[in-house]
Design an enzyme around this catalytic site. Structure first.
Site, short mmCIF file in Angstrom:
data_model
loop_
_atom_site.label_atom_id
_atom_site.label_comp_id
_atom_site.label_asym_id
_atom_site.label_seq_id
_atom_site.Cartn_x
_atom_site.Cartn_y
_atom_site.Cartn_z
CG HIS A 1 -18.61 -4.41 -3.00
ND1 HIS A 1 -17.45 -3.68 -2.94
CD2 HIS A 1 -19.60 -3.55 -2.65
CE1 HIS A 1 -17.73 -2.44 -2.56
NE2 HIS A 1 -19.02 -2.33 -2.37
CD GLN B 1 -14.73 -1.50 0.63
OE1 GLN B 1 -15.03 -0.64 -0.18
NE2 GLN B 1 -13.70 -1.36 1.44
P1 NAD Z 1 -8.91 0.01 -3.38
O1 NAD Z 1 -8.14 -0.68 -4.47
O2 NAD Z 1 -9.70 1.20 -3.70
O3 NAD Z 1 -7.89 0.41 -2.22
C1 NAD Z 1 -6.97 -0.51 -1.69
C2 NAD Z 1 -6.14 0.23 -0.66
O4 NAD Z 1 -5.33 -0.76 -0.02
C3 NAD Z 1 -5.21 1.28 -1.26
O5 NAD Z 1 -5.44 2.51 -0.62
C4 NAD Z 1 -3.80 0.74 -0.98
O6 NAD Z 1 -2.90 1.74 -0.58
C5 NAD Z 1 -4.04 -0.22 0.17
N1 NAD Z 1 -3.11 -1.36 0.19
C6 NAD Z 1 -2.76 -2.16 -0.85
N2 NAD Z 1 -1.94 -3.13 -0.41
C7 NAD Z 1 -1.75 -2.91 0.92
C8 NAD Z 1 -1.01 -3.57 1.93
N3 NAD Z 1 -0.27 -4.66 1.70
N4 NAD Z 1 -1.04 -3.07 3.19
C9 NAD Z 1 -1.79 -1.97 3.48
N5 NAD Z 1 -2.51 -1.31 2.56
C10 NAD Z 1 -2.51 -1.78 1.30
O7 NAD Z 1 -9.76 -1.11 -2.68
P2 NAD Z 1 -11.19 -1.01 -2.02
O8 NAD Z 1 -11.26 0.17 -1.13
O9 NAD Z 1 -11.45 -2.36 -1.47
O10 NAD Z 1 -12.17 -0.77 -3.26
C11 NAD Z 1 -12.02 -1.52 -4.45
C12 NAD Z 1 -13.23 -2.32 -4.90
O11 NAD Z 1 -12.75 -3.29 -5.82
C13 NAD Z 1 -13.86 -3.10 -3.80
O12 NAD Z 1 -15.16 -2.72 -3.79
C14 NAD Z 1 -13.72 -4.57 -4.18
O13 NAD Z 1 -15.01 -5.12 -4.40
C15 NAD Z 1 -13.04 -4.63 -5.49
N6 NAD Z 1 -11.78 -5.42 -5.52
C16 NAD Z 1 -11.68 -6.56 -4.85
C17 NAD Z 1 -10.52 -7.28 -4.88
C18 NAD Z 1 -10.46 -8.56 -4.08
O14 NAD Z 1 -11.50 -9.19 -3.87
N7 NAD Z 1 -9.29 -8.95 -3.60
C19 NAD Z 1 -9.41 -6.83 -5.60
C20 NAD Z 1 -9.55 -5.64 -6.33
C21 NAD Z 1 -10.74 -4.93 -6.26
#
Ligand code: NAD
Length: 248
Positions: free
Chosen positions: A122, A104
């Site tokens: 995404h 995602q």
């Molecule tokens: P989310 O933010 O909804 O959930 C992230 C989850 O990861 C949380 O439940 C959190 O507890 C867990 N988490 C965070 N750090 C962690 C770690 N070190 N170890 C284990 N667990 C950890 O993310 P999602 O479900 O991917 O949905 C968010 C949407 O936002 C996605 O569709 C994505 O496109 C976008 N997004 C992308 C990025 C990226 O590309 N890095 C960053 C932020 C949001």
């Protein structure tokens, strides 16, 4: 489940699996320094969803682009590096497993780490395109302008980012479903599983009772009961332990 018991089981599942499908979310990249959206330190609020929509891009393109660039820290996007979570999936391929990564994330870190099959459902933050003539534009061009527009003189349309916006269709859904339906082991890493329709992959995976399902996430999700192993712990620490158990 106690972490040690969980990682031991996951190592056993990996030993037996040939086809592995992995769904990753923003949580896999937090250890690279990119904040996620929904955990406590995350960037999410209800306004975010509204401002990241196609409707908002049409309504106030200037503000959309300013918000978009800031939210995804586009100026610094290139400097982020994959971490042990991303590298772990590449190492599974090196063991001879056929791994499909369904992500995602829009940060491109699975590609940067060297994963072979990556479906960015995404989209990605690498650029934008003209919704009229479909001409692609790189990040450099977008960063130069307050309001990026198509350079084609017959077009001059306001560009749309390669990221899938709220209100738009996710990408690569057919191949993602196929990978999940065919795999022996389905692993979710770092996702709150709050985003539809991608979270439905968990239910699709569960249809086949012999398939093993593993979740590694920092906090509980509403899908936890569907998994064979649930580990609520930081990803880096967890994958390093799985790797050690795999080689015991
Ligand atoms: P989310 O933010 O909804 O959930 C992230 C989850 O990861 C949380 O439940 C959190 O507890 C867990 N988490 C965070 N750090 C962690 C770690 N070190 N170890 C284990 N667990 C950890 O993310 P999602 O479900 O991917 O949905 C968010 C949407 O936002 C996605 O569709 C994505 O496109 C976008 N997004 C992308 C990025 C990226 O590309 N890095 C960053 C932020 C949001």
């Amino acid at each position: 489940m106690v972490l040690e018991v969980g990682v031991q089981k996951v190592a056993e599942f990996i030993k037996k699996a040939e086809l592995i499908a992995v769904l990753t979310g923003a949580g896999i990249s937090t250890e690279s320094g990119i904040p996620d959206f929904r955990s406590n330190q995350g960037l999410w609020n209800t306004f975010t969803e509204h401002k990241l929509s196609t409707n908002y891009l049409r309504y106030d393109p200037r503000d959309f682009w300013s918000f978009y660039k800031e939210l995804f820290a586009l100026k610094t996007a290139e400097m982020y590096q994959p971490n042990d979570g991303h590298h772990f999936l590449v190492k599974l391929e090196e063991l001879g497993k056929r791994v499909t990564v369904i992500t995602q994330n829009i940060d491109g870190l699975h590609h940067k780490a060297g994963s072979t099959t990556v479906w960015e459902v995404h989209g990605n933050a690498k650029g934008a395109y003209c919704p009229s003539c479909m001409n692609p534009y790189p990040l450099d061009y977008i960063m130069k302008l307050e309001l990026p527009v198509c350079t084609n003189e017959y077009c001059k349309e306001i560009l749309k980012p390669n990221v899938v916006l709220f209100g738009d269709q996710v990408k690569h859904i057919d191949v993602s479903v196929e990978a999940v339906e065919q795999c022996d082991l389905f692993i979710v890493m770092g996702s709150s599983l709050k985003v539809s329709p991608i979270n439905q992959l968990v239910e699709i995976a569960r249809i086949q009772p012999n398939r093993k399902l593993v979740l590694v996430n920092g906090e509980p999700t509403t899908f936890d009961s569907l998994f064979d192993v649930v580990i609520h712990a930081p990803l880096g620490e967890t994958v390093r332990k799985i790797w050690t158990y795999y080689h015991l």
